[in-house]
Design a protein around this motif. Sequence first.
Motif, short mmCIF file in Angstrom:
data_model
loop_
_atom_site.label_atom_id
_atom_site.label_comp_id
_atom_site.label_asym_id
_atom_site.label_seq_id
_atom_site.Cartn_x
_atom_site.Cartn_y
_atom_site.Cartn_z
N LEU A 101 -36.34 20.89 -46.03
CA LEU A 101 -37.51 20.07 -45.22
C LEU A 101 -37.51 19.78 -44.12
CD1 LEU A 101 -38.58 17.11 -48.05
CD2 LEU A 101 -39.94 19.39 -47.51
N GLY A 102 -35.85 19.23 -43.94
CA GLY A 102 -35.49 18.91 -42.54
C GLY A 102 -36.23 20.03 -41.80
N ILE A 103 -36.34 19.87 -40.26
CA ILE A 103 -35.94 20.69 -39.04
C ILE A 103 -35.00 21.16 -38.31
CG2 ILE A 103 -38.68 21.41 -39.14
CD1 ILE A 103 -38.43 19.70 -36.98
N GLY A 104 -34.24 19.77 -38.17
CA GLY A 104 -32.99 20.03 -37.27
C GLY A 104 -31.66 20.14 -38.20
N GLN A 105 -30.31 19.32 -37.89
CA GLN A 105 -29.42 19.48 -38.25
C GLN A 105 -29.61 18.90 -39.57
OE1 GLN A 105 -27.00 17.16 -35.54
NE2 GLN A 105 -26.96 19.10 -33.93
N ASP A 106 -30.53 17.37 -39.37
CA ASP A 106 -30.56 16.80 -41.04
C ASP A 106 -31.59 17.47 -42.06
OD1 ASP A 106 -28.10 14.94 -40.95
OD2 ASP A 106 -29.46 13.76 -39.45
N SER A 107 -31.08 17.24 -43.19
CA SER A 107 -32.42 17.50 -44.82
C SER A 107 -33.38 16.35 -44.56
CB SER A 107 -31.64 18.06 -45.60
OG SER A 107 -30.55 17.15 -45.87
N GLY A 108 -33.90 16.55 -45.10
CA GLY A 108 -35.53 15.90 -45.61
C GLY A 108 -36.51 15.49 -44.86
N THR A 109 -37.14 15.25 -45.13
CA THR A 109 -38.05 13.77 -44.41
C THR A 109 -37.98 12.84 -44.34
OG1 THR A 109 -39.37 13.24 -46.54
CG2 THR A 109 -39.96 15.33 -44.90
N GLY B 232 -47.40 3.13 -35.32
CA GLY B 232 -48.02 3.38 -37.27
C GLY B 232 -46.71 4.18 -38.10
N CYS B 233 -46.66 4.64 -38.89
CA CYS B 233 -46.00 5.09 -39.56
C CYS B 233 -45.97 6.35 -40.38
CB CYS B 233 -45.19 3.99 -40.36
SG CYS B 233 -43.85 4.61 -41.61
N TRP B 234 -45.44 7.42 -40.22
CA TRP B 234 -45.42 8.94 -40.72
C TRP B 234 -44.56 9.23 -41.56
CZ3 TRP B 234 -45.65 6.79 -35.34
CH2 TRP B 234 -46.63 6.71 -35.39
N GLU B 235 -44.19 9.91 -42.27
CA GLU B 235 -43.36 10.79 -42.81
C GLU B 235 -43.52 12.33 -42.59
OE1 GLU B 235 -44.22 11.74 -46.94
OE2 GLU B 235 -41.86 12.44 -47.20
N LEU B 236 -42.41 12.81 -41.47
CA LEU B 236 -42.24 13.53 -40.72
C LEU B 236 -40.72 14.40 -40.83
CD1 LEU B 236 -43.87 12.27 -37.25
CD2 LEU B 236 -44.95 13.79 -38.70
N PRO B 237 -40.50 15.83 -40.79
CA PRO B 237 -39.80 16.29 -40.83
C PRO B 237 -38.22 15.65 -40.23
CG PRO B 237 -40.78 17.83 -41.05
CD PRO B 237 -41.54 16.50 -40.56
N MET B 238 -37.05 15.52 -40.70
CA MET B 238 -36.09 15.32 -40.02
C MET B 238 -35.68 15.70 -39.21
SD MET B 238 -33.94 13.20 -40.19
CE MET B 238 -33.27 11.49 -41.22
N GLY B 239 -35.08 15.48 -37.53
CA GLY B 239 -35.35 16.58 -36.56
C GLY B 239 -36.71 16.77 -36.09
N THR B 240 -37.07 15.92 -36.11
CA THR B 240 -38.95 15.57 -35.79
C THR B 240 -38.39 15.16 -33.73
OG1 THR B 240 -40.34 15.33 -37.11
CG2 THR B 240 -41.34 15.38 -35.62
N PRO B 241 -38.24 15.74 -32.90
CA PRO B 241 -38.51 15.64 -31.60
C PRO B 241 -39.28 14.29 -31.14
CG PRO B 241 -39.66 17.61 -31.34
CD PRO B 241 -40.01 17.51 -32.85
N LEU C 242 -35.74 15.05 -27.73
CA LEU C 242 -34.34 15.00 -28.40
C LEU C 242 -35.03 15.19 -29.25
CD1 LEU C 242 -31.17 12.30 -27.17
CD2 LEU C 242 -31.40 14.85 -26.95
N ALA C 243 -34.03 15.58 -30.98
CA ALA C 243 -34.54 15.89 -32.13
C ALA C 243 -33.88 14.18 -32.91
CB ALA C 243 -34.20 16.91 -33.01
N MET C 244 -35.29 13.63 -33.47
CA MET C 244 -34.54 12.24 -34.43
C MET C 244 -33.80 13.00 -35.83
SD MET C 244 -35.07 9.59 -33.46
CE MET C 244 -36.54 8.31 -34.42
#
Lengths: 935, 163, 433
Positions: C234-242, C255-264, C302-304
């Motif tokens: 699910l993660g798009i960076g180094q970390d997994s999950g959203t 607001g608050c959004w569920e996004l893949p880990m590593g979203t810029p 930077l990626a989150m």
Amino acid sequence: MADVIITLTLEGVEMATITIDDTLYEVADGANILEAVLSLGLDLPYFCWHPALGSVGSCRQCAVLQFQNEEDERGRIVMGCMTAVSDGMLLSLSNDKAVDFRADVIESLMTNHPHDCPVCAEGGECHLQDMTVMSGHRNRRYDGLKNTHVNQDLGPLINHEMNRCIACYRCTRYYRDYAGGTDLAAMGSHDHVYFGRHEDGTLESEFAGNLVEVCPTGVFTDKALVNDYTRKWDLQSAPSICVGCAVGCNIAPGERYGRLKRIHNRYNHEVNGYFLCDRGRFGGSFVNSDKRLLSAGWKLDDDVFSPLNSEQALAQLQTLCLSGDGLYAIGSPRASLESNWMLRTLVGRDKFCSGFGAEDAALRATVSAIVEGGVHTATLPEVEAADLVIILGEDVTQTAPRLALALRQTVRNVGLEQAATMGVQYWQDTAVRNIAQNTRTPLIELVTASTRLADIASDTVTFAPADIARVGFALAHALGAGPEVDGLSSTDIALVARLQALVDNAERPLIISGCSSHNVSVVAAAQSVAAAVAQKHASTRVVYVAPEANSVGLGLLDPNALSLEEIGAAARNGEIKTLVVLENDLYRRAPKAQVDALLGSVANLVVLDTMEHLTAEAAQLVLPVASYAECEGTLVNNEGRAQRFYPPITASEDRPPAWHWLRSLAGAMKHSSLAELTQIDDVIDAIATDVPLLAGVIDASPKASYRDRVGLKAARQPHRYSGRTAMYANKTLHEPKTQADDDSALAYSMEGESQSLPGALRSFVWDPGWNSNQSLHKFQDEIGGSLKGGSSGARLINATGHPVSGRSDVPDAFERRQGSWCLTPQYRLYGSDEMSAYATPVAEMMTGAQITLSPADVESLALGAEDGVSIVIDELSVDCAVIIDPLLPAGTAGFVVGHPEMLNLRAGSYVALEKKQDFMRVPEVIVTDGVRAHG
Amino acid sequence: MTDLIPALSPEEIAEIEHEVSLIPRRDGAAIDALMIVQRHRGWVSDASIKAVAALLEMSAEELDGIATFYNLIFRQPVGEQVILFCDSVSCWLRDADSVKQRLIDTLGIDYGQTTQDGRYTLLPVPCLGACDRAPVMMVGDELHSQLHDCDLNALLAPGEASD
Amino acid sequence: MIDRPLTQHLRQDGSPVFMTDYRGGGGYEGLRRVLADSSPEDCLQQVKDSRLRGRGGAGFPTGMKWSFVPMGEKAGVGPKYLIANADEMEPGTFKDRIILEQDPHQLIEGMILASYALQANVAYIFLRGEYTVAAERIETAIKECYSAGYLGENIQGSGYSLELHLHRSAGRYICGEETALISALEGKRANPRPKPPFPQVSGLWGRPTIVNNVETLCNITHILTHGAQWYQSLGIGQDSGTKLFGASGNVNNPGCWELPMGTPIREILEQHAGGMREGYTLRGFLPGGGSTDFLTPDHLDLAMDYDVIGKAGSRMGTGTMIILDDRHCPIAMVRNLSHFFAQESCGFCTPCRDGIPWIVQLLDRFESGQATEADLALLEEKARFIGGMGNTHCALAPGAMEPVTSALKYFRDDFERHIHDGRCHYHSDVGGR
Ligand SMILES: Cc1cc2nc3c(=O)[nH]c(=O)nc-3n(C[C@H](O)[C@H](O)[C@H](O)COP(=O)(O)O)c2cc1C
Ligand code: SF4
Ligand code: FES
């Protein structure tokens, strides 16, 4: 890097080699860095850590820099108190990072401190002052507002000044966690934390006074001292022994202008460690009482005393005593061995009575158990190390208070062990307490009423004294010693089985008993239990509690001395012409009628004492004597430890030590061997020769000839530094020649070297930069260990290791009697003791006459909430408030031993109780702080 | 001290005892007990402290130490409704200060005070976790958001307060 | 397969999902399967393999944290505990609230699974007191679970039992710190406890205890239902999950959004938060709540991810960003935060208790135009002193100093201008905030 190894080797402790600022040191493995550093004699500032309380890491003052390895140059700040030393550890105390950090901490702590040192009672012996200087905080950079707080009235003993608080949390940790008090807590949060009570009111703990020494600044101070103030540097102190009970805590009374100003703890790791009880701390100022006898008096026909000077008094004394051979004497368990021995030698053994009171027989049994029981009496560390405690018939908090405080630590042992198995060190206080939760080392009390140990006892079971003895004997029997006990109830049988199982599982059991139930069988049963337990476990320990400071000493001096009854009989037979009573108010020892009869049948009564009292009033000749604060002498405590007390105050010529009067009399009586004893050391030598059991008293303290390395005596005054005022500034600004003290190795002076001083001669602790009592670690072998100069006192009795059972006559079970109540003695920290009651703060803590009843008996007497009872004995009636104790066995009634209005009541006797309407009754008994038995 | 327990109602005692039944130590229910009393009485008085302490077999000091630690336990009387006005960063960025000023003007009280009619007490509260709707406040149990668009007079008008 | 597991059930109108609907959407399926087929060890392995990192702020690997809990006989006698940390009081953080209010069963299912994996038999939800709506809904959900046999004795016939209680906090940010939370749950003053011993070994009532963030626990359900592999992907960076990311401040669409880990970060700010409001320019942001260091527009790409943000000198924290614009004074913002931290200090240790109020006092001097160069130096010195890791008893104080020290780094001009001009140039009224 480092080439010097500084070693501090302790027996039986694994050592670790650590590097501090490029020097190698050997320290005890597993200790925390702060402890280790202080033990090495190095300086590291701290606040929240306390040797007896362990570490919580709140103040952050003890920071040091730790390096991962030789390559690590940055290092990491760690809290000394929260980090265990380990082999190879690399540390720096002096690195700028650590130094700056500590300076920042103290600067933060001081942002809300009022800087009121000039008017603060702690000034000059303040740990905060010392640490501020040590941490290098000089200029105040904070210019914001300071928080202020309201102070509370905490009762007659302790003053509260919250603005000085630095929030180290020591007070509540001591008061709640260590001493078991519950009426002091941290309130609020962030920088508005407040340490106090829910509302104004007297602190309930018997050990509240230690707050004065535990608080590192001037929040909790000695109220009496605050109101009659002297700085530490102006105090003249002496190594002394508390006369409040037979524990024999070491104290340091401080004097100024001839008055006793305050009492501080004097560290003796085998007796009292860091703490005293409040009777000891606040009761010793009886010496300032206006009830003190000032001069000798001769009674004229109209019952008025006419004052005599010393010469006249001595002449009268000689006339009374030389006129015939009917000279008898009564000694005193509150007087020194020296005075008692001199008196006994003077009149002869067969005419000497020890002057014990109602507890006489039980006390003799107690002393014999100590001497002949064959089981080792526990020192303070041994008490605290026990893994099972069985108490028979002793309300320890009231009769041996410091012991009760120790037991509060004993019960933590299971938790400490649990923590240890998880790798958590004993000093990690929060963690240990959290792991332990409510699990406690078993402590079972078989007592006559509720006690203040109920909150830590696994069981408090109450009986009439005879039944305590019966269960005790049954336990001894179950363990394989002594007679069988018939007719026990099934619950008692179950109790015995439970105790037996606990004994089987224990390794370091401790049996505590004593004479406070005034019942020989209880002591005998306890001795048998101890003997049976000791057969199983070699490390069994006992403590037998005696009532007064020198009860044991007197018991050792003469186990066969006359009892009050026997001396009464002699008087009735007209054998006593002159009776000399030494430091003893007989009306506190026996019912009035008995004492009246005794005194009425002697022709001449001579009383030597410090205080005016009823016995003195009945005398023909009264001779004032020096108190413990004005002369020296030896006392023997529960442990059989002889300890010497020294005077901080010089005795006036009119009020010499009692044995000086007696020596003069001896001269006149041509008793040359006594008359030649010029110094107290001579008396002590003579005692040692005369009484084999007391041979060890010589070692209690160094002789007067002792001199330190530079040939000086030990100082009674701390070093002079800025602010010292003249010794007699109230009279003259000139320093007089220092008073001579030929009798001891102490000088009324500040001269003398203090590092290597024997413990018995150390009256204060001070080290450069350490003006408060926290400097103690400079004088200890290791933190919490013995003093470098050795603990004071000498144990006179060494257990044979061959346990001996007590007398084995099992008493009959207690039986209720319709319409009358069996009196059981109850002791009170404030009120049971004669002398402390003359101290103003203690007097304010005392209550009126009280009788304790079971709820059932309160109901059967139809007592309303406002009612009391009256008791009539020998036509004298006493009205008492009623305390309801749900644990009190029905049919018994507890009375306050030593209470001035209740002196006529005799333990074990049956009395009728009459309802007394509208007499304010006290509805409940405090069982533990905060938690009360419901009435 | 037992006489003090009647200072608690049977309902309160029952609710507290229920909390006690769930945990290993009576005094462990201290916070729940304080909240229960507050729910019934609006605040926690000295008498309540003593009564709850007795019920939980602890001292008034220990309980008061706990009561005074937490900011949602009121040791002084409060109005019928407590207004918790968020004074944290996200609301501040969305102009909470001027809303607060309007609130003060509307109610005639500042932080820590209660309106004369006893209806409202105004207190600051840290971030209410509704930063996407800043600025926000709670009135009683209810969250009100986007306060810059809000007519405070209408929100706090009589009749609205009690529900 | 779902790519937004945490928010999959959420409804537009914010109404809660209760049992029927939750089960309708496949809820409690995972639980049923795990109880039937998997051992606690399997569960732990899955969680480890998933590389899930705690969502409470520190980003500690959950599987590793769990592995310190003694299992079997080593645990000794007595219960073990699992606690969901639903205290959410970090300024600018509003992510857990959404799940707590709208999808309580998601948390509960995660908690049951986590408890099973740890063989804990008692679990708590430690909920911040002001979350009144969440409290009601959680209570309802818990009742539903007891009736449906997901809680209580012998869950779903598996032989495994679990009691779950809701504890409503009486306030104070420090309760979110895990050891302080445990003190609070024990009914005490919420002072943090020293570590070691860690709660995993000696926590609530001295027993082994795991404290996890709400979002962390919600992830457990999905990991154990769909597997570690899927979760990692699910993660798009180094970390997994959203991750639940958020933004507040003067953006168009907070607001608050569920996004893949590593979203810029840029994507979060510009696409999801809708960019800055009209008339406002981005000056900086706290990437993960009030106790993280400022980053600047330079960092937008930077990626989150925990380590990426860490390398940039800040922390991912809770993943909810607080946006500073050009019309607000950075010093006033930091003052607001410092005031919060000073108020919320538990009062136990010195640097925090007495140090942070001093920081506030110094910042006030800047805002009122009275500050001098010496004050600036003092501010830096004190921030270093309070903020050093290990200098204080717990992580509140270091967290408190992150915005201060980073503001001193990125907005130094502002500090100097305040000194120079003797006033705050953002606010017309002197000292206004
Ligand atoms: C002062 C302080 C407040 C905290 N508040 C919270 C909080 O509200 N919620 C939370 O989940 N973690 C909070 N934490 C982090 C917790 O201590 C803990 O690390 C976290 O709950 C662990 O969960 P995780 O491993 O699932 O991230 C806080 C930490 C500190 C130092
Ligand atoms: S840093 Fe210290 S004072 Fe601050 S919250 Fe943590 S423990 Fe309490
Ligand atoms: S003495 Fe070490 S932190 Fe206080």
